[in-house]
Design a protein around this motif. Sequence first.
Motif, PDB file in Angstrom:
ATOM      1  N   SER A 337     -20.258   0.005   9.261  1.00 28.95           N
ATOM      2  CA  SER A 337     -19.870  -1.139   8.436  1.00 28.95           C
ATOM      3  C   SER A 337     -20.849  -2.286   8.669  1.00 28.95           C
ATOM      4  O   SER A 337     -21.509  -2.354   9.709  1.00 28.95           O
ATOM      5  N   PRO A 338     -20.984  -3.191   7.708  1.00 22.67           N
ATOM      6  CA  PRO A 338     -21.906  -4.325   7.900  1.00 22.67           C
ATOM      7  C   PRO A 338     -21.480  -5.177   9.080  1.00 22.67           C
ATOM      8  O   PRO A 338     -20.280  -5.308   9.379  1.00 22.67           O
ATOM      9  N   PRO A 339     -22.432  -5.783   9.795  1.00 16.80           N
ATOM     10  CA  PRO A 339     -22.076  -6.672  10.912  1.00 16.80           C
ATOM     11  C   PRO A 339     -21.347  -7.916  10.416  1.00 16.80           C
ATOM     12  O   PRO A 339     -21.546  -8.356   9.279  1.00 16.80           O
ATOM     13  N   LYS A 340     -20.499  -8.473  11.286  1.00 18.67           N
ATOM     14  CA  LYS A 340     -19.710  -9.648  10.949  1.00 18.67           C
ATOM     15  C   LYS A 340     -20.109 -10.811  11.858  1.00 18.67           C
ATOM     16  O   LYS A 340     -20.512 -10.607  13.001  1.00 18.67           O
ATOM     17  N   LYS A 341     -19.979 -11.996  11.321  1.00 22.10           N
ATOM     18  CA  LYS A 341     -20.290 -13.218  12.068  1.00 22.10           C
ATOM     19  C   LYS A 341     -19.024 -13.671  12.793  1.00 22.10           C
ATOM     20  O   LYS A 341     -18.006 -13.970  12.170  1.00 22.10           O
ATOM     21  N   THR A 342     -19.108 -13.705  14.121  1.00 20.56           N
ATOM     22  CA  THR A 342     -17.964 -14.167  14.911  1.00 20.56           C
ATOM     23  C   THR A 342     -18.061 -15.645  15.248  1.00 20.56           C
ATOM     24  O   THR A 342     -17.045 -16.320  15.341  1.00 20.56           O
ATOM     25  N   SER A 343     -19.260 -16.142  15.420  1.00 22.99           N
ATOM     26  CA  SER A 343     -19.460 -17.564  15.688  1.00 22.99           C
ATOM     27  C   SER A 343     -20.904 -17.899  15.361  1.00 22.99           C
ATOM     28  O   SER A 343     -21.730 -17.016  15.114  1.00 22.99           O
ATOM     29  N   GLY A 344     -21.195 -19.171  15.374  1.00 20.96           N
ATOM     30  CA  GLY A 344     -22.552 -19.592  15.061  1.00 20.96           C
ATOM     31  C   GLY A 344     -22.702 -21.092  15.152  1.00 20.96           C
ATOM     32  O   GLY A 344     -21.725 -21.845  15.113  1.00 20.96           O
TER      33      GLY A 344
END
Length: 1166
Positions: A337-344
Amino acid sequence: MFKTVFVSCQVILVQVNPGEAFTIRREDGQFQCITGPAQVPMMSPNGSVPPIYVPPGYVSQIIEENGVRRVLVLPQQPDFHPGGHSPLHHPPPPPHPHLPAFIPHPAMMGPPPHLYTGMPGGVGDMSSQYIPQYHPAHIFSEQDTHSQHGRQSFLHRDDRASKTHERLQKKLKERQGGGGGGGGGQVKDSPPSSPQKSCSSPPSVDIHNGIGGTGLDAQALLALLSNISKPVVSDIQARGAVVSWSAPTRPESDNNTVEDDTSLPEALSYEVAFSINGKDGKYQNINSVQELSATLENLRPATDYHVRVQAACNCLLGSPSEAASFTTLCCEPDPPSPPKKTSGTKNTLVLTWKAPCDNGSKIKNYILQWDEGKGTGSFEQCYYGPQKQYRVTKLTPASRYSFRLAAKNDMGVSEFSEVVDLFTSCSVPLPPFPPELEMAGVTFLSMKWQRPSSSPKEDDIYYVLEMEEEGSGYGFQPSYDGDELSHTVRNLRRSTKYKFRVAAYNSEGKSNPSQVVEFITKPDRPSCPCRPVIRGRVQPDSFKMAWEPPKDNGGAEVTKYVVELSEGLNGLLWGQVYAGPALEHVCDGLKPGCCYQARLYCISEGGQSPLSETLQVQTPAVSPGPCLPPRLVGKPKAREVQLRWGPPQIDGGSPVSCYSVEISGPHSEESREVYQGAELDCSVGGLLPGKTYSFRLKAANKAGFGPLSERCEVTTGPGAPEPCKAPSTTCKSPSCVVVSWETPPCNGAPVTEYRLEWGAAEGSMQVCYSGPGLSHEMKGLLPATNYFCRVQAVNVAGVGPFSEAVLCQTPCSVPAAVSNIYVLKESELQKFETSRAFSPSTCLGISWDPPCDHGSPITSYLIDVGEKQPIVVGPVTKYIIQHLQPDTSYRIRIQAQNSLGTGPFSHTFKLKTKPLPPPPPRLECTAFSHQTLRLKWGEGPAKATTSDAPQYHLQMGDKNGRFLSLYKGPCHTHKVQRLNESTSYTFRIQAFNEAGEGPFSTVYTFTTPRSPPPPVKAPKVERLDENSCDVSWEALPLMKGDPVIYSLQSMMGNSEFKQAFKGSATSFQVQNLQPSSDYRFRVCAIRQCQDATELSGPYSPTVTLSPQRNDAVSGSGVAGLGSRTGTESIRTRQSLTDEQCAFLLLMVFAVIAILIAFVIQYFVIK
């Protein structure tokens, strides 16, 4: 039971009944089973009945019914008494060589139906009639359907076949009961079954075709199909495998039977099923095949499978084989699955992902790629490792980055996931604008706010809405926290003031709150008012009502009371009669003697209250209202008129009981009653002819008589009017005449219409007016023209005669308006006046059509050119307007003048002068050489972009001072070629467009530079000894008197070139050479100009001097020194130039392309 219908001499239709099966052998030797209901077309070689193969225990009979012959295959009774007739026995002949043999499927057959039919006709061509079902002529009783031993036949029948057999038996019995032949007599050649032998066992059936001509019964065939060996799995891959098996074999217990020599049925199919839940789990069928192998596809990698096979023959299905187990191979993982943004943050992104299915091999590493924020679609690797998260740093704030992910195990790398776009955050947002009120309610407030203008769209911004209730003392409390730009705060109190402010925050922090705004909730609607009451006495047309305010006003003052009134007691239609702040109202305009209902509600800022209770009011009755005047019925007679009327619109609240009609004489105002009664018409007599009488009507009820109606005047005995007097005419203007006349005697009937005839001649007048008026205005007449007119009167009795004709002459007038204005062409403009030339940029030539002069000749024309002073010209139709502005639009209109005045202006015509010719542009020299000059002028592209752009004319001066044309066109550049070096040239340019040619520019002078010397040919190098050599080259001629010197450069090995000689000589001896080194030499020519400047030409090709070989001189060479010069001449090696290398590569590629084309032509196309 099958029916064969012969349609023609070529085609035979075999009808298969429902629940039965028909098996045929195809041309390729395979068997095909056809289940009913169906029609099977079969070819006959000669059109006759083909031999039908009949299995043991069955007979075939041919019967004819309704002109159609049919072949029936019926079960045969083992013993019967013929009764004087021999039965028809047909031995089983071999199948016809041209026809497929067919028999019914035993599993689809019912018990023997015990019926026979005769064959009254011979075998021949059959009719093409379709027979859907066979109806035999006679049927015999079905007494015993069991065998002698009391057991049923082994031929099984499904429900569908049983129902079909029962329907067939029922129809046969009905036909037997209604048929002829003397009460159920037997047909010829159709003997009944023997009652003594009717319980015999059924014959053994030799099954043919689809069950295979092997002589096996159904039980034996089922046992044969169930004896199938365990399948073998081969070629096992990650997602597929090949399953193969052997054909079923006969069980060992049947090896000693009589049917050992029979063969296996040919029309076998195999059902392949697999399970992933163990051998005893649920199996899933894959497909049905005819071969002994099948390919399993779309399997799961690294998974245990169990596969088994079942053999089938038509409708029989054997038991499944023993299951074979196998495990598919491992392969690369599934796409993750595509990577997800957890924080930034502004400069970092933390990505996480989940592990995909590893397909049997543990995932070792993950490959994370990104586009570096370029958005070009090309990806670079940013992480490679076993972790499931990664932190990307050194990013740009508020930017978009695209990522994709792949997994890798020992078997390979998976496909990449879908591309996902992620954004970095930005700085802390600015305070947003205060919230705005969208909608206010009693218990809610809907607000919206705007995103901070400084925050980019890619930044995720969240908002906190804070609220403070007035007087609560709790301060601001958060009521919403989210990313929406609007919110509705609910559960508020009515008519209460609340304060709000909003703040924005992102991952970097929270902004200051916005300015505080105040909003007030709306009040609630009030309760219903008290029931209204009546004050004072109820009048026939009005009453006064009052009410009290509501007990609960909903938090706001009542601003308006609305009173509604309904006529009658049903209350279906209500109308508003009052709206205001008062607590009482007088309802007027009512009908007497009617019932009314009244109700009210109040309105405040919170809304509308419910309705109050209803008040009922009854108004008293009054005398009827005035009736409409009575109307005349039919044509009035000389002494009698017939009148009719209708009831009054207002009956006063009580029904009308009586009417009274009064009459007044023609010269008397006194009236008398001529009728009184309840009818709605009457006849009045005793009148004088041709006189006018007035009639009035009144109605009465229980309250008395009402007022009289308006007068109705009736004239008796009318006649046609007398002729009118001659009309009088008055000229109001040259185009308008007023015609008036007097009323003639009407002879008892008023004149209803006057007809006026008008025309230019006395004998050709037409009606131009018809109406009751005594005058008419004739418009649109021509000035200075004679007209005739006359008039006649018309009444109900007829049309009177015309009056005398009157002559009328309209006066002269000013001229009419000019209709059309034209623009003179340039050719007409030049011909207009030859003494001087007119420029189209400052002049406009116009012409026009002369208008009508209206009786007075035109003396002049007035030309209006907008803001300029009008121009007065004589009686001409062409004129040139001068002293105008170039490229300017003018609105021109013209009016004509005569002795009576000035006529109207014509329509405005918009004309435009042409622009002035363009001025010459500035000429510049942008590039030059000793033979060319590139000139540029104006501002614009090198080529013309529009069709209306100005064009240019470039000229160059010659030796005689004349200018010759070089270029003419829309471009802004031109290259002058074939020039001499160090020479001055003169140029000039002019621009032109549709307005004409502009002036020439000043003369520009440009000089070409001197040309450099040409390249020198490659020098010649001769070695003199080990440490010296002689370099020589060809001399160049003088260049226009300027001397030429030469510069020699040398290079040892891979060092740089250094100057070895400079001078006018054409050779030079180089000393101090190293014997073991390579030397390269090149020469260039230098032109020494008269102004002490030097122009260097290109260098010659490089010449290489190789080191001297030790074995180059032999002993014999030393002996011959007397015949040589003492120096050894060494052949020099020259390196190829860049042009020669390029040409050589081009030739190599050309040869390869020709060879490839030859190979394609010879091997591919042919």
